[in-house]
Design a protein around this motif. Structure first.
Motif, short mmCIF file in Angstrom:
data_model
loop_
_atom_site.label_atom_id
_atom_site.label_comp_id
_atom_site.label_asym_id
_atom_site.label_seq_id
_atom_site.Cartn_x
_atom_site.Cartn_y
_atom_site.Cartn_z
N TRP A 202 0.86 -1.18 0.00
CA TRP A 202 0.00 0.00 0.00
C TRP A 202 0.90 1.22 0.00
CZ3 TRP A 202 -4.93 -0.56 -1.02
CH2 TRP A 202 -5.78 0.54 -0.91
N ASP A 203 0.59 2.18 -0.85
CA ASP A 203 1.44 3.36 -1.00
C ASP A 203 0.60 4.61 -0.81
OD1 ASP A 203 3.63 4.92 -1.47
OD2 ASP A 203 3.67 4.58 -3.63
N GLY A 204 0.58 5.13 0.41
CA GLY A 204 -0.23 6.32 0.69
C GLY A 204 -1.70 5.99 0.62
N MET A 205 -2.39 6.64 -0.31
CA MET A 205 -3.83 6.44 -0.46
C MET A 205 -4.19 5.42 -1.55
SD MET A 205 -5.25 8.40 1.78
CE MET A 205 -6.93 8.57 1.23
N THR A 206 -3.19 4.86 -2.21
CA THR A 206 -3.46 3.95 -3.33
C THR A 206 -2.73 2.63 -3.14
OG1 THR A 206 -1.59 4.79 -4.59
CG2 THR A 206 -3.70 5.88 -4.94
#
Length: 149
Positions: free
Chosen positions: A30-34
């Protein structure tokens, strides 16, 4: 021998899925909000392991799946030709670029392997090639492999 033939695809898929999980360890799930680069491979590998383990459990419990449905001689030749064509496709992409290499692969599959009519095969290869260029390169901005020359 039949039991091994029935279990071989599940064992192969579990091995392949474990390779994907190990190969994507350095990527973010998972990378931040995406979702990150490991998100889709992780879910697909997990699903492959669950489904393959279910198949192995079903076979171990003695559920008879019947005789393996192996291809006849012409079908085996088509499978072999497709495997060889995929290897050649992988070798052609760095030299010709993604779009022309895929077009040649599709034409080979349709004209030689499937023995389809020429005009529909050409139209199909054209639509797929233009679709790859338009969707991936232009719309999504994915850098496709360029020709070597």
């Amino acid at each position: 021998m039949t039991k091994f033939l029935m279990a071989a695809p599940a064992i192969f898929m579990i091995t392949l899925a474990l390779g994907v999980i190990l190969g994507t360890q350095g990527l973010r799930f998972w990378d931040g909000m995406t979702p990150g680069a490991r998100f889709l491979p992780g879910w697909l590998a997990g699903a492959a392991i669950v489904l393959s383990a279910t198949l192995l459990l079903t076979q171990w419990r003695g559920t008879d799946a019947g005789a393996p449905d192996l291809p006849d001689a012409p079908g085996a030749r088509r499978v072999g030709a497709t495997l060889i064509a995929l290897i050649i496709l992988g070798l052609m992409i760095p030299v010709l670029g993604m779009v022309p290499a895929v077009a040649i692969f599709i034409l080979f599959q349709l004209l030689i392997v499937q023995r389809a009519a020429a005009l529909p095969s050409l139209v199909t290869a054209g639509i797929i090639s233009v679709g790859i260029e338009m969707i991936f390169a232009r719309w999504l901005g994915v850098p496709l492999p360029a020709p070597f020359f």
